[in-house]
Design an enzyme around this catalytic site. Sequence first.
Site, PDB file in Angstrom:
ATOM      1  N   LYS A  85      23.422  32.356  46.988  1.00 55.34           N
ATOM      2  CA  LYS A  85      23.287  33.747  47.456  1.00 55.34           C
ATOM      3  C   LYS A  85      23.918  33.897  48.843  1.00 55.34           C
ATOM      4  CE  LYS A  85      21.533  36.848  45.854  1.00 55.34           C
ATOM      5  NZ  LYS A  85      22.071  37.890  44.915  1.00 55.34           N
ATOM      6  N   TYR A 123      19.873  27.805  44.763  1.00 55.17           N
ATOM      7  CA  TYR A 123      19.827  29.272  44.617  1.00 55.17           C
ATOM      8  C   TYR A 123      20.190  29.959  45.931  1.00 55.17           C
ATOM      9  CZ  TYR A 123      17.767  33.958  44.649  1.00 55.17           C
ATOM     10  OH  TYR A 123      17.573  35.304  44.814  1.00 55.17           O
ATOM     11  N   THR A 172      18.753  38.090  49.243  1.00 61.18           N
ATOM     12  CA  THR A 172      17.395  37.598  49.443  1.00 61.18           C
ATOM     13  C   THR A 172      17.190  37.115  50.874  1.00 61.18           C
ATOM     14  OG1 THR A 172      15.957  35.747  48.838  1.00 61.18           O
ATOM     15  CG2 THR A 172      18.270  35.416  48.476  1.00 61.18           C
ATOM     16  N   ASP A 173      15.914  37.061  51.296  1.00 62.15           N
ATOM     17  CA  ASP A 173      15.620  36.494  52.627  1.00 62.15           C
ATOM     18  C   ASP A 173      15.713  34.964  52.614  1.00 62.15           C
ATOM     19  OD1 ASP A 173      13.328  35.937  51.141  1.00 62.15           O
ATOM     20  OD2 ASP A 173      11.918  36.714  52.635  1.00 62.15           O
ATOM     21  N   GLU A 174      15.851  34.376  51.405  1.00 60.97           N
ATOM     22  CA  GLU A 174      15.903  32.910  51.336  1.00 60.97           C
ATOM     23  C   GLU A 174      17.166  32.352  51.992  1.00 60.97           C
ATOM     24  OE1 GLU A 174      14.628  31.228  47.610  1.00 60.97           O
ATOM     25  OE2 GLU A 174      13.525  33.035  47.095  1.00 60.97           O
TER      26      GLU A 174
HETATM   27  P1  NAD Z   1      16.624  38.679  37.243  1.00 63.15           P
HETATM   28  O1  NAD Z   1      16.902  37.231  37.008  1.00 63.15           O
HETATM   29  O2  NAD Z   1      15.360  39.281  36.741  1.00 63.15           O
HETATM   30  O3  NAD Z   1      17.809  39.566  36.611  1.00 63.15           O
HETATM   31  C1  NAD Z   1      19.163  39.232  36.746  1.00 63.15           C
HETATM   32  C2  NAD Z   1      19.965  40.116  35.800  1.00 63.15           C
HETATM   33  O4  NAD Z   1      21.357  39.794  35.997  1.00 63.15           O
HETATM   34  C3  NAD Z   1      19.665  39.861  34.319  1.00 63.15           C
HETATM   35  O5  NAD Z   1      19.546  41.082  33.639  1.00 63.15           O
HETATM   36  C4  NAD Z   1      20.870  39.054  33.840  1.00 63.15           C
HETATM   37  O6  NAD Z   1      21.170  39.258  32.462  1.00 63.15           O
HETATM   38  C5  NAD Z   1      21.972  39.609  34.731  1.00 63.15           C
HETATM   39  N1  NAD Z   1      23.067  38.633  34.881  1.00 63.15           N
HETATM   40  C6  NAD Z   1      22.956  37.305  35.189  1.00 63.15           C
HETATM   41  N2  NAD Z   1      24.168  36.737  35.195  1.00 63.15           N
HETATM   42  C7  NAD Z   1      25.067  37.714  34.904  1.00 63.15           C
HETATM   43  C8  NAD Z   1      26.490  37.746  34.770  1.00 63.15           C
HETATM   44  N3  NAD Z   1      27.215  36.630  34.931  1.00 63.15           N
HETATM   45  N4  NAD Z   1      27.082  38.921  34.477  1.00 63.15           N
HETATM   46  C9  NAD Z   1      26.355  40.052  34.295  1.00 63.15           C
HETATM   47  N5  NAD Z   1      24.993  40.075  34.398  1.00 63.15           N
HETATM   48  C10 NAD Z   1      24.373  38.922  34.700  1.00 63.15           C
HETATM   49  O7  NAD Z   1      16.794  38.884  38.813  1.00 63.15           O
HETATM   50  P2  NAD Z   1      15.990  39.877  39.772  1.00 63.15           P
HETATM   51  O8  NAD Z   1      14.728  39.234  40.184  1.00 63.15           O
HETATM   52  O9  NAD Z   1      15.979  41.231  39.190  1.00 63.15           O
HETATM   53  O10 NAD Z   1      16.957  39.859  41.046  1.00 63.15           O
HETATM   54  C11 NAD Z   1      18.039  40.799  41.157  1.00 63.15           C
HETATM   55  C12 NAD Z   1      18.798  40.521  42.433  1.00 63.15           C
HETATM   56  O11 NAD Z   1      17.936  40.631  43.558  1.00 63.15           O
HETATM   57  C13 NAD Z   1      19.406  39.124  42.493  1.00 63.15           C
HETATM   58  O12 NAD Z   1      20.667  39.213  43.083  1.00 63.15           O
HETATM   59  C14 NAD Z   1      18.446  38.351  43.375  1.00 63.15           C
HETATM   60  O13 NAD Z   1      19.106  37.320  44.056  1.00 63.15           O
HETATM   61  C15 NAD Z   1      17.972  39.446  44.327  1.00 63.15           C
HETATM   62  N6  NAD Z   1      16.623  39.269  44.888  1.00 63.15           N
HETATM   63  C16 NAD Z   1      15.554  38.983  44.090  1.00 63.15           C
HETATM   64  C17 NAD Z   1      14.296  38.857  44.643  1.00 63.15           C
HETATM   65  C18 NAD Z   1      13.070  38.588  43.785  1.00 63.15           C
HETATM   66  O14 NAD Z   1      12.000  38.336  44.328  1.00 63.15           O
HETATM   67  N7  NAD Z   1      13.169  38.663  42.466  1.00 63.15           N
HETATM   68  C19 NAD Z   1      14.116  39.004  46.027  1.00 63.15           C
HETATM   69  C20 NAD Z   1      15.230  39.297  46.808  1.00 63.15           C
HETATM   70  C21 NAD Z   1      16.482  39.435  46.235  1.00 63.15           C
END
Ligand code: NAD
Length: 351
Positions: free
Chosen positions: A163, A159, A133-135
């Site tokens: 990350k 969070y 993430t950009d955070e």
């Molecule tokens: P989300 O919370 O919707 O999904 C996370 C998934 O990971 C879920 O399906 C969960 O069951 C699975 N998970 C969690 N813990 C686990 C574990 N211990 N073992 C196996 N699976 C596990 O998250 P998202 O929004 O889809 O984000 C996905 C990735 O992208 C993350 O790494 C997040 O940091 C990154 N990200 C998200 C955003 C955003 O705006 N949502 C932006 C930038 C980066």
Amino acid sequence: MRLLITGGCGFIGSAVIRHLIRATDHTVVNVDVMTYAASEDALEEALDSDRHTLVRADIADTAAMKAAFETHQPDAVMHLAAESHVDRSIDGPADFMRTNIMGTFSLLEAARAYYAGLTGERRANFRFHHVSTDEVFGALEANDPPFVETTPYDPRSPYSSSKAASDHLVRAWFHTYGLPAFVSNTTNNYGIWQFPEKLIPLVLLNALEGKPLPVYGDGSNQRDWLFVEDHAVALVKVLEQGVPGETYCIGARQPRSNLQVVHAICAELDRRLPDPEGPRSRLIRFVTDRPGHDFRYEIDPSLAEAAIGWTAEHDFERGLARTIDWYLSHRDWWEAIRGGRYTGQRLGTAA
Ligand code: NAD
């Protein structure tokens, strides 16, 4: 390629898998422990595809991860599994440390052991793509230039610090052990199948149900909004073309303040379904700010765009219109979640 994707039942991971099944020939092993944030429904037709296999396992379980690599012999990894909601990380940081830091460590160790046994072309082509993430870059002031690949890390929430730690681990496994890994850092995503605790679906569904629309502080905090399907396309391009050791900053150049986002949702809903009680912006309530609330995030995606030959297709207005249409036509899913009845399994499947 045979891809091992972690967190593939989450918001972004499911968009990646839908895209892979629809638009490529790759096969997918989806490793997901199915937390509250997971949804099988979000996989849509991928769930029934013979190019997709769901493995229910915890990334922090090194033995299970080693077994997943041995059994499925992936050509590349895309690591998305994480705890992802900032407010939850403030209320209870432990799960974030466990999954985001220790889980990434365990996955890296399993990947390292597997990579050590690869030879020839399979070894030369193996890749580990860590999605971040950009955070991790901290907060920008109003006139600061956007984040780029060389911006120093300055995470401020449980969070974002978890990350950031995971990004450091991935780079250390590249430098120390030669694991061919790279990292992408992306702005806020929004779109279809997003769990309704995040800003856009929360406000949209509360507005639809005539409930208060909570806005932190004075609503001036600013985020850069990327439509999730555009992100999915970018992630697959990074996976296919990424250079080990590199960083890719992905964004859509669509900065909006939280208050602008909330007003845009209200206006779009009012246009589609006028509320006899008046414009939905009347439901906005300013609430006590989140502790340590970062003021602004924004990415300059120029380098990544040039490197992978990609730009986001959706501007914020177009992406929001698609998102609203989708939530209006997928009531069963979000009503089950908001009613506490959703198990993560496909609707209509016995729990
Ligand atoms: P989300 O919370 O919707 O999904 C996370 C998934 O990971 C879920 O399906 C969960 O069951 C699975 N998970 C969690 N813990 C686990 C574990 N211990 N073992 C196996 N699976 C596990 O998250 P998202 O929004 O889809 O984000 C996905 C990735 O992208 C993350 O790494 C997040 O940091 C990154 N990200 C998200 C955003 C955003 O705006 N949502 C932006 C930038 C980066």
